[in-house]
Every structure is written in C-alpha cells, then in structure tokens.
Design an enzyme around this catalytic site. Structure first.
Site, PDB file in Angstrom:
ATOM      1  N   CYS A   5       5.661  -0.057   7.239  1.00 34.46           N
ATOM      2  CA  CYS A   5       5.325   1.090   6.398  1.00 34.46           C
ATOM      3  C   CYS A   5       6.535   1.453   5.550  1.00 34.46           C
ATOM      4  O   CYS A   5       7.661   1.469   6.062  1.00 34.46           O
ATOM      5  CB  CYS A   5       4.938   2.266   7.288  1.00 34.46           C
ATOM      6  SG  CYS A   5       4.494   3.755   6.385  1.00 34.46           S
ATOM      7  N   LEU A   6       6.312   1.748   4.268  1.00 32.38           N
ATOM      8  CA  LEU A   6       7.426   2.105   3.388  1.00 32.38           C
ATOM      9  C   LEU A   6       8.117   3.391   3.832  1.00 32.38           C
ATOM     10  O   LEU A   6       9.266   3.629   3.455  1.00 32.38           O
ATOM     11  CB  LEU A   6       6.933   2.249   1.948  1.00 32.38           C
ATOM     12  CG  LEU A   6       6.455   0.955   1.286  1.00 32.38           C
ATOM     13  CD1 LEU A   6       5.862   1.254  -0.090  1.00 32.38           C
ATOM     14  CD2 LEU A   6       7.579  -0.054   1.179  1.00 32.38           C
ATOM     15  N   GLN A  46       2.892  10.033   1.178  1.00 37.66           N
ATOM     16  CA  GLN A  46       4.186   9.344   1.142  1.00 37.66           C
ATOM     17  C   GLN A  46       5.002   9.683  -0.104  1.00 37.66           C
ATOM     18  O   GLN A  46       6.192   9.377  -0.162  1.00 37.66           O
ATOM     19  CB  GLN A  46       3.989   7.821   1.225  1.00 37.66           C
ATOM     20  CG  GLN A  46       3.426   7.362   2.563  1.00 37.66           C
ATOM     21  CD  GLN A  46       3.291   5.866   2.611  1.00 37.66           C
ATOM     22  OE1 GLN A  46       2.301   5.316   2.149  1.00 37.66           O
ATOM     23  NE2 GLN A  46       4.291   5.175   3.141  1.00 37.66           N
ATOM     24  N   HIS A  95      -4.600   1.252   7.439  1.00 35.46           N
ATOM     25  CA  HIS A  95      -3.257   1.858   7.476  1.00 35.46           C
ATOM     26  C   HIS A  95      -3.150   3.016   6.482  1.00 35.46           C
ATOM     27  O   HIS A  95      -2.668   4.103   6.829  1.00 35.46           O
ATOM     28  CB  HIS A  95      -2.229   0.766   7.161  1.00 35.46           C
ATOM     29  CG  HIS A  95      -0.800   1.229   7.101  1.00 35.46           C
ATOM     30  ND1 HIS A  95       0.162   0.799   8.000  1.00 35.46           N
ATOM     31  CD2 HIS A  95      -0.171   2.080   6.256  1.00 35.46           C
ATOM     32  CE1 HIS A  95       1.321   1.396   7.702  1.00 35.46           C
ATOM     33  NE2 HIS A  95       1.152   2.161   6.645  1.00 35.46           N
ATOM     34  N   GLU A  96      -3.625   2.775   5.259  1.00 32.17           N
ATOM     35  CA  GLU A  96      -3.480   3.811   4.221  1.00 32.17           C
ATOM     36  C   GLU A  96      -4.406   4.998   4.485  1.00 32.17           C
ATOM     37  O   GLU A  96      -4.015   6.148   4.271  1.00 32.17           O
ATOM     38  CB  GLU A  96      -3.733   3.219   2.828  1.00 32.17           C
ATOM     39  CG  GLU A  96      -2.788   2.091   2.431  1.00 32.17           C
ATOM     40  CD  GLU A  96      -1.315   2.399   2.646  1.00 32.17           C
ATOM     41  OE1 GLU A  96      -0.911   3.575   2.539  1.00 32.17           O
ATOM     42  OE2 GLU A  96      -0.557   1.461   2.950  1.00 32.17           O
ATOM     43  N   GLY A 142       0.823  -1.195   0.000  1.00 30.57           N
ATOM     44  CA  GLY A 142       0.000   0.000   0.000  1.00 30.57           C
ATOM     45  C   GLY A 142       0.857   1.245   0.000  1.00 30.57           C
ATOM     46  O   GLY A 142       2.017   1.214   0.434  1.00 30.57           O
ATOM     47  N   HIS A 145      -2.926   7.289   6.929  1.00 28.64           N
ATOM     48  CA  HIS A 145      -1.921   8.187   6.330  1.00 28.64           C
ATOM     49  C   HIS A 145      -2.554   9.508   5.871  1.00 28.64           C
ATOM     50  O   HIS A 145      -1.927  10.562   5.949  1.00 28.64           O
ATOM     51  CB  HIS A 145      -1.264   7.535   5.114  1.00 28.64           C
ATOM     52  CG  HIS A 145      -0.041   6.725   5.412  1.00 28.64           C
ATOM     53  ND1 HIS A 145       1.105   7.269   5.958  1.00 28.64           N
ATOM     54  CD2 HIS A 145       0.243   5.415   5.216  1.00 28.64           C
ATOM     55  CE1 HIS A 145       2.036   6.322   6.084  1.00 28.64           C
ATOM     56  NE2 HIS A 145       1.533   5.185   5.653  1.00 28.64           N
TER      57      HIS A 145
HETATM   58 NI    NI Z   1       2.447   3.350   5.575  1.00 22.48          NI
END
Ligand code: NI
Length: 147
Positions: free
Chosen positions: A88-89, A51, A130-131, A46, A134
């Site tokens: 998380c990236l 991000q 999660h997304e 995701g 963000h």
């Molecule tokens: Ni994330």
C-alpha cells in the site's frame, strides 16, 4: 493536474468511513485527475481518496491496462480465492500475504455520475478489494495472514 501528498499509516484519516459522492462537478474531476497523477508518480496500481486526505468514496486503479476510475464503488459479486502479496502506498516498504476473492464484479459511477459495472480477476480483483477497503477505513495490514 497535480501531485498530492499521500497520507501515511498512523494518520486517523485512513481509518474513517468515507461518504458517498453526490456532486459530479469540476472539483471531482480535478480530484480524480490528481489522484491518477499521484498514483502514477508513486508507481502504485491503486489509490483511494482518503490516501490524499479526502473522505469521499472515490478510487483509481491501473494494473497495467489503463486507468479505472471508481466513484461510489461496491462489490456486487465475488468468487474463488487467491492468496498473494499486497502492499500500500500509505505503508511504504512493507508487504504481506492477504487472501482475496479471485474474481469480483464492481458496480460504480464514473466522474459524470453514469453507473457502470466492471469485472476483475487476479491482480485487478485484488486492487478492487484493497481500494474499496480503504473507503471503509480498512488497511490491507488488518487482513495479513503472514507478513
Ligand atoms: Ni492501499
């Protein structure tokens, strides 16, 4: 299509509240394509627009069953709970246990502005939560019950 730079934890852009998308134009389509490229290149499941430095309510998800594009998403129902590992990236090399609903239903728009609903269970439900977090400046690490 292009790979964009993924913003890392500590950058204030990750803590802002994103604004709704109002223009469903070519620029939006390009951004979504780039977000998908960037997510796949980073082996993520995701990615949310902040991000890649864009403060708009857009995220992409693929937990292995094909890409899901969410514009202006909102969770409209949730049930159950699951506790599982999350990463998380934007926080590379780390993970932690987070409690999430087991099932969620999300209402969103596609890249053309058409409204749809999508349900997810397990990992997909976790990814939705999660997304969408963000988009509200919330990172999974804020919710970790054990690192
Ligand atoms: Ni994330």
């Amino acid at each position: 299509m292009a790979i964009r730079n993924i913003v890392k934890d500590g950058d204030p852009v990750l803590r802002k509240i994103c604004r709704s998308v109002i223009s469903f134009d070519e620029k939006l389509a390009t951004l979504i394509d780039d977000m998908l490229d960037t997510m796949y290149e980073a082996n993520g499941v995701g990615l949310a627009a902040p991000q890649v430095g864009i403060l708009r309510r857009i995220c992409v998800i693929d937990v292995g069953n094909g890409p899901i594009e969410l514009v202006n998403p909102a969770i409209i129902s949730e049930e159950g709970e699951q506790i599982g590992d999350e990463g998380c990236l934007s926080i590379p090399g780390q993970s932690g246990l987070v409690k999430r609903p087991l099932r969620v239903k999300v209402k969103a728009q596609d890249r053309n502005g058409k409204t749809f609903e999508v349900s997810g269970e397990g990992l997909l439900a976790r990814a939705f939560c999660h997304e969408i977090d963000h988009l509200n400046g919330i990172l999974y690490k804020d919710k970790v019950i054990r690192g």
